[in-house]
Design an enzyme around this catalytic site. Structure first.
Site, PDB file in Angstrom:
ATOM      1  N   PRO A 189       0.726  -1.245  -0.084  1.00 48.30           N
ATOM      2  CA  PRO A 189      -0.021   0.107  -0.067  1.00 48.30           C
ATOM      3  C   PRO A 189       0.682   1.280   0.110  1.00 48.30           C
ATOM      4  CG  PRO A 189       0.030  -0.965   1.923  1.00 48.30           C
ATOM      5  CD  PRO A 189       0.688  -1.834   1.270  1.00 48.30           C
ATOM      6  N   CYS A 190       1.401   1.505  -0.987  1.00 45.35           N
ATOM      7  CA  CYS A 190       2.477   2.468  -1.310  1.00 45.35           C
ATOM      8  C   CYS A 190       1.637   3.931  -1.116  1.00 45.35           C
ATOM      9  CB  CYS A 190       3.320   2.490  -2.343  1.00 45.35           C
ATOM     10  SG  CYS A 190       2.391   2.286  -3.948  1.00 45.35           S
ATOM     11  N   HIS A 191       0.413   3.911  -1.494  1.00 50.74           N
ATOM     12  CA  HIS A 191      -0.368   5.300  -1.129  1.00 50.74           C
ATOM     13  C   HIS A 191      -0.420   6.033   0.050  1.00 50.74           C
ATOM     14  CE1 HIS A 191      -3.286   1.989  -0.738  1.00 50.74           C
ATOM     15  NE2 HIS A 191      -3.980   2.718  -0.038  1.00 50.74           N
TER      16      HIS A 191
END
Length: 165
Positions: free
Chosen positions: A120-122
């Site tokens: 979940p890089c966001h």
DNA sequence: ATCCTCATTGCAC
DNA sequence: GTGCAATGAGGAT
């Protein structure tokens, strides 16, 4: 990459492309975003999980994936996935501290994340801004039309979906 | 093998 | 305010 199948899920602001190996045990190797409304493919474990994530009925993507392990970037992505769950956010600097590296390198790791949503890089933001979104894989490997997406639109969409902004 | 790119931060002026 | 090192990995040539 030479043997991959692409599945498509549509959402409000575009489409999510899921690249999978075609071997016996099908593994997801890459996830990309497109600003265009593409035609959806038939339902399978990959598309159904993405759809459930988008409508809020699941909070973790855990379909089978394949990615290069044992690198600094992989370690950073694994720590992110493990520690920063749905609806939470973290700064590049804090994730760097956890991973014993520097914020810049965390940015590089996010920019090369082949599996956004799974990793979940966001949820990684800068200290005084939202940071960026859409790195190396922003540019389609197909030479001619460099399909550049509006990365921040997607980051905001995902953070809003999780109630973070 | 060398050069370039890519989501940051904090400290020195 | 601006400038700038630190820094991991992959792609292009």
């Amino acid at each position: 990459m030479h043997n991959s199948e692409i599945f498509v899920v549509r959402c409000e602001i575009g489409s999510i492309l899921i690249y999978c190996s075609t071997s016996e045990e099908r593994l997801c190797e890459r996830i990309e975003f497109s600003d265009e409304q593409l035609e959806e493919t038939a339902e399978n474990i990959f598309t159904s999980q993405i759809k459930e994530y988008l409508n809020g009925s699941i909070k973790v993507i855990d379909f089978p994936v394949s990615y290069k392990k044992d690198t600094k970037f992989a370690h950073i992505l694994e720590q992110l996935r493990e520690r920063v769950n749905y609806g939470r956010i973290i700064t590049y600097a804090d994730l760097a501290t956890i991973c014993n590296t520097t914020p810049r390198v965390v940015g590089f790791a996010m920019a090369s994340n082949p599996l956004p949503l799974y990793f979940p890089c966001h949820r990684v933001v800068a200290k005084n801004s939202l940071g960026g979104f859409g790195g190396r894989f922003n540019i389609s490997s197909n030479s001619a039309s460099k399909n550049k997406i509006d990365g921040m639109k997607w980051k905001k969409y995902l953070l809003n979906l999780e109630g973070s902004i």
